[in-house]
Design an enzyme around this catalytic site. Structure first.
Site, PDB file in Angstrom:
ATOM      1  N   SER A 186     -20.355 -24.343  -7.387  1.00 47.78           N
ATOM      2  CA  SER A 186     -21.426 -24.776  -8.278  1.00 47.78           C
ATOM      3  C   SER A 186     -21.460 -23.896  -9.522  1.00 47.78           C
ATOM      4  O   SER A 186     -20.463 -23.806 -10.237  1.00 47.78           O
ATOM      5  CB  SER A 186     -22.754 -24.790  -7.512  1.00 47.78           C
ATOM      6  OG  SER A 186     -23.735 -25.521  -8.205  1.00 47.78           O
ATOM      7  N   GLU A 313     -22.239 -35.562  -4.336  1.00 44.29           N
ATOM      8  CA  GLU A 313     -22.813 -34.282  -4.723  1.00 44.29           C
ATOM      9  C   GLU A 313     -24.342 -34.289  -4.769  1.00 44.29           C
ATOM     10  O   GLU A 313     -25.010 -33.454  -4.170  1.00 44.29           O
ATOM     11  CB  GLU A 313     -22.286 -33.874  -6.112  1.00 44.29           C
ATOM     12  CG  GLU A 313     -20.793 -33.593  -6.173  1.00 44.29           C
ATOM     13  CD  GLU A 313     -20.439 -32.176  -5.810  1.00 44.29           C
ATOM     14  OE1 GLU A 313     -21.338 -31.414  -5.404  1.00 44.29           O
ATOM     15  OE2 GLU A 313     -19.254 -31.825  -5.929  1.00 44.29           O
ATOM     16  N   HIS A 409     -23.413 -31.886  -2.045  1.00 45.55           N
ATOM     17  CA  HIS A 409     -23.261 -30.565  -2.661  1.00 45.55           C
ATOM     18  C   HIS A 409     -23.466 -29.474  -1.622  1.00 45.55           C
ATOM     19  O   HIS A 409     -24.393 -29.539  -0.810  1.00 45.55           O
ATOM     20  CB  HIS A 409     -24.301 -30.431  -3.785  1.00 45.55           C
ATOM     21  CG  HIS A 409     -24.035 -29.345  -4.770  1.00 45.55           C
ATOM     22  ND1 HIS A 409     -22.894 -29.292  -5.528  1.00 45.55           N
ATOM     23  CD2 HIS A 409     -24.782 -28.260  -5.137  1.00 45.55           C
ATOM     24  CE1 HIS A 409     -22.948 -28.239  -6.328  1.00 45.55           C
ATOM     25  NE2 HIS A 409     -24.074 -27.591  -6.106  1.00 45.55           N
TER      26      HIS A 409
END
Length: 501
Positions: A186, A313, A409
């Protein structure tokens, strides 16, 4: 032997497992407060005797409280530390993996249990994790005062300082300073992309891994505007003196207040949907240009790059309540306008999901906008600039106690660290791991270890002709429809925004 000599004196670790010694909380730079606040990281002060390395150091200033991880308290200042896991405490020269955590440049730490380096160390790596300055302390713009300039991107400078510590010290832990891979997820992955184009980081690492890299980078104008908002919320002048007069906890609270104001206001533009205030700043110095431009021009072409993103995600951000809800066609149209999305893009996503509710269309577009498409473009531009890229996608799904668990995610992180049995990751992976999950984790750990060792993760490199992508699933990776590849055509040639107001 569990005692190691560093350039600042000795440190004692402990047996993390039969095969691995861990050493935690080693300072790589001085506490960045007092006279050192808002400055480049300064060298750590040497200690006398053997320092205890059996506990993580304090986390950087933040308001987050993450499962299994320590929280920050005002007065915690020795926040620039590294942790090492080594399977070769008595010598050797093993490949090194340096991990940069994510958290929107605002929260997170190296002490999160899913970043435990034991499994990767047992696979033959010396693993290093690090803390760095977050939020305003790490990425807020501080105006110059009386000829004194305060660097932007202090969090990135901390990461560079940690990599220098690795170069100078890792041989004492059995690592090879000439074979270093830097990895992150990230905002940590976006930091990796920045490091690849930064002069200050050149030569400090030889390979790079970016999991779900986040796309935004800010101009100086955007960063300065954010400073004015945060200073106003903190009740101090937006000057170096005013900001320095506000203690770290005041700027943390002020940042949270500004975020909440964006979250409550649907008319506040793109920040309403995901109100992240901080990101690397294109300052012309520490970060002279955005990573996509730099990689395409050949910056970092001598560094092999492995990129991975997840199929779904943004469903995680919706599940934890950090993303605005978009449930009507009117809201979806406004979202597309606020981000300046290309004509026909949302319609293309809707056509690919004809029965899906508006929320799912929005989450699919937003996830690719911030993560999926940026991941592809990093691999693509690096290859075009003469570098070697490898692209992969995490697509493992299951039905858990609370229903369907998506390939969202952060879900890949416990697998690449081999930590699927950690209690704190049960939400991410949908409950206790299955035997198929453990097998997938084993394959991903093996792939990471191979890449960090030789630069070959086990599949062909990316090029514009074949666009090869490894898909990680518990079942045969050839099964299933490759919907993301079909949707990429909708983004082709589109100048989606890398900078967000």
């Amino acid at each position: 032997m569990d005692i190691f000599e560093t350039t600042r004196d000795a440190v004692r670790g402990f047996r993390a497992s039969d095969e691995v010694v861990a050493v935690l909380g080693i300072p790589y730079a001085a506490p960045p407060f007092g006279a050192l606040r808002f400055r480049e990281p300064a060298p750590a002060t040497a200690w006398t005797g053997v320092r205890d390395g059996t506990a993580f150091g304090p986390v950087a200033p933040q308001s987050a409280e993450l499962p299994g991880a320590p929280v920050w308290s005002p007065g915690d200042e020795d926040v620039l530390t590294v942790n090492v896991w080594t399977p070769a405490p008595d010598g050797g020269s093993l490949p090194v993996l340096v991990w940069i955590h994510g958290g929107a440049y605002t929260f997170g730490s190296s002490a999160q249990p899913d970043f435990d380096g034991d499994a990767l160390a047992r696979a033959g790596l010396v693993v290093v994790t690090l803390n760095y300055r977050l939020g305003f302390e790490g990425f807020g713009h501080v105006p110059a005062a009386g000829g004194t300039a305060f660097p932007d991107n202090r969090g990135l400078l901390d990461q560079v300082a940690a990599l220098r510590w690795v170069r100078e010290n890792i041989a004492a832990f059995g690592g090879d300073p000439g074979n270093v891979t830097v990895a992150g997820q990230s905002s940590g992955a976006a930091s990796v992309a920045c490091l690849m184009v930064m002069d200050r980081a050149r030569g400090l690492f030889h390979r790079a891994v970016a999991l779900s890299p986040a796309s935004p980078h800010h101009t100086l104008g955007i960063a300065a505007a954010t400073t004015r908002e945060v200073a106003a919320a903190a009740g101090c002048p937006a000057t170096s003196e005013g900001l320095a007069s506000a203690p770290p906890e005041a700027l943390v609270a002020a940042s949270d207040q500004v975020v909440e104001a964006y979250r409550r206001d649907p008319a506040s533009g793109s920040r309403h949907y995901d109100p992240s205030l901080y990101a690397p700043v294109l300052d012309g110095d520490v970060l002279p240009l955005d990573p996509l431009t730099g990689l395409a021009a050949g910056a970092g072409s001598d560094v092999d790059l492995l990129v991975c993103h997840t199929t779904e995600e943004y469903w995680l951000l919706d599940a934890v309540g950090s993303s605005a809800k978009v449930t009507t066609e009117e809201q979806l149209e406004r979202f597309a306008g606020d981000f300046g999305l290309p004509d026909g893009l949302v319609a293309g996503y809707r056509a690919a999901r004809p029965e899906a509710p508006v929320l799912d269309v929005y989450l699919a577009v937003f996830g690719d906008l911030l993560f999926g498409e940026y991941a592809h473009r990093l691999a693509e531009q690096h290859a075009r600039g003469g570098g070697r890229s490898f692209l992969s996608r995490f697509d493992r799904r299951r039905t858990g106690p609370q229903g369907a668990v998506r390939a969202w995610h952060c879900a890949d992180v416990p697998f690449v660290f081999g930590n699927v049995d950690q209690d704190c990751v049960a939400f991410l992976i949908g409950g206790a791991p299955t035997s198929a999950d453990r097998d997938l984790a084993g394959r991903m750990v093996e792939s990471w270890s191979a890449f960090a060792t030789t630069g070959d993760p086990g599949w062909p490199s990316y090029d514009d002709t074949t666009r090869r992508e490894r898909v990680w699933r518990t079942e045969d990776p050839r099964d299933g429809q490759d919907e993301p590849a079909a949707l990429r055509a909708l983004w082709s040639g589109a100048g989606f925004p890398l900078l967000r107001p």
